[in-house]
Design a protein around this motif. Structure first.
Motif, short mmCIF file in Angstrom:
data_model
loop_
_atom_site.label_atom_id
_atom_site.label_comp_id
_atom_site.label_asym_id
_atom_site.label_seq_id
_atom_site.Cartn_x
_atom_site.Cartn_y
_atom_site.Cartn_z
N LEU A 37 16.45 -84.08 67.48
CA LEU A 37 15.49 -83.32 68.24
C LEU A 37 14.53 -84.30 68.89
O LEU A 37 14.01 -85.19 68.21
N GLU A 38 14.29 -84.14 70.20
CA GLU A 38 13.37 -85.04 70.89
C GLU A 38 12.82 -84.38 72.15
O GLU A 38 13.54 -83.65 72.84
N ILE A 39 11.53 -84.64 72.42
CA ILE A 39 10.88 -84.15 73.63
C ILE A 39 10.63 -85.32 74.56
O ILE A 39 10.06 -86.34 74.15
N GLY A 81 8.90 -83.29 79.47
CA GLY A 81 8.78 -81.84 79.51
C GLY A 81 10.02 -81.07 79.12
O GLY A 81 10.09 -79.86 79.32
N THR A 82 10.99 -81.77 78.54
CA THR A 82 12.24 -81.13 78.10
C THR A 82 12.47 -81.41 76.63
O THR A 82 12.23 -82.52 76.15
N LEU A 83 12.93 -80.40 75.91
CA LEU A 83 13.34 -80.55 74.53
C LEU A 83 14.84 -80.78 74.49
O LEU A 83 15.61 -79.95 74.98
N TYR A 84 15.25 -81.90 73.91
CA TYR A 84 16.67 -82.21 73.76
C TYR A 84 17.05 -82.00 72.30
O TYR A 84 16.34 -82.42 71.39
N ALA A 119 10.49 -83.88 66.21
CA ALA A 119 10.23 -84.40 67.55
C ALA A 119 8.74 -84.50 67.77
O ALA A 119 8.02 -83.51 67.63
N ALA A 120 8.25 -85.69 68.10
CA ALA A 120 6.84 -85.87 68.43
C ALA A 120 6.55 -85.19 69.76
O ALA A 120 7.35 -85.26 70.71
#
Length: 253
Positions: A46-48, A51-54, A227-228
């Motif tokens: 999980l990563e931001i 402006g998108t969350l992956y 995700a930070a």
């Protein structure tokens, strides 16, 4: 990593419980907001960014990489891995995304905008978690070690053993690099540890027990996914097949 088994999470919490005395800082979770999460997602990374969350998910035949709205969790687009691959951790490096696989020894490099595969790089052993500290990739393999890798070639640059008050910390899973530290889910437990990557020492332990309400536990698997949130001291955290994501702060226990 596959689903929890044999009560391992209970044993780990008993043996290495967050409430034990010691000088190590212990943190609790302060929930800011609860967001929807696709319950079919066996979350591995999980990563931001931008402006998108992956989100990367696992299980052979259903592993994918998804780009989503971080505020709503709504998917924007996604790509599936070939059926023989079990997807694992992900991280963003500029206009690229790296995605690990569990036992196949292959990392996928993808175009961040389209999620299109650009190339595959082989590595020995297993792949679990992955993050980028701005200079190096940091990778876990389910052991007590973190491996540093070149973000362009994926070549190994060194490694560090992770210890908690002198004892090794095994089964390091999903990773997040933030503030010069590495945050890691410990597989099969409700703990997140903060690691100093210069020496591998755990500098704090987060207790996430009870985050998912009991009524939502049916069908849910272990805590995994951190995700930070850029520009804040906040994080998004979730778990495998969880119906919710939680926007949180880690505060003194």
């Amino acid at each position: 990593m596959p689903a929890q088994h044999d009560g391992q999470g209970d044993r780990e919490q008993t043996d290495q419980g967050v409430g034990h005395a010691g000088s190590l800082p212990h943190l609790r979770i302060e929930v800011i907001n609860v967001l929807p999460h696709d319950r079919s997602s066996f979350t591995q990374g999980l990563e931001i960014a931008g402006g998108t969350l992956y989100e990367g998910t696992g299980l052979r035949g259903s592993s994918l990489l998804r780009a989503a709205d971080p505020a709503s969790g709504a998917g924007r687009h996604e790509v599936r891995l070939p059926a023989e691959f079990f997807g694992e951790g992900i991280t963003v490096t500029g206009d690229r995304i790296w995605q690990l696989t569990w036992q196949e020894g292959v990392a996928f490099e993808r175009d961040r905008a389209s999620l299109r595969e650009l190339r595959r790089v082989e590595y020995p052993g297993e792949g679990w978690g992955l993050c980028f500290d701005g200079r190096r990739l940091v990778m876990s393999d389910g052991s007590d070690r973190l491996t540093f890798r070149d973000p362009v070639t994926f070549a190994p640059l060194g490694e560090v053993e992770v210890t908690r008050e002198g004892s090794s910390v095994d089964e390091l899973n999903e990773l997040e690099c933030a503030g010069g530290q590495v945050w890691a889910n410990v597989w099969g437990s409700d703990e997140i540890v903060r690691i100093d990557p210069t020496n591998g020492q755990v500098t704090a332990v987060v207790d996430a027990e009870g985050l998912l309400p009991p009524e939502q536990r049916a069908g849910a698997d272990v805590l995994n996914g951190i995700a930070a949130v850029p520009g804040t001291d906040e994080f998004l955290i979730t778990g495998k097949n969880w119906p919710s994501m939680f926007r949180v702060r880690f505060v003194p226990a």
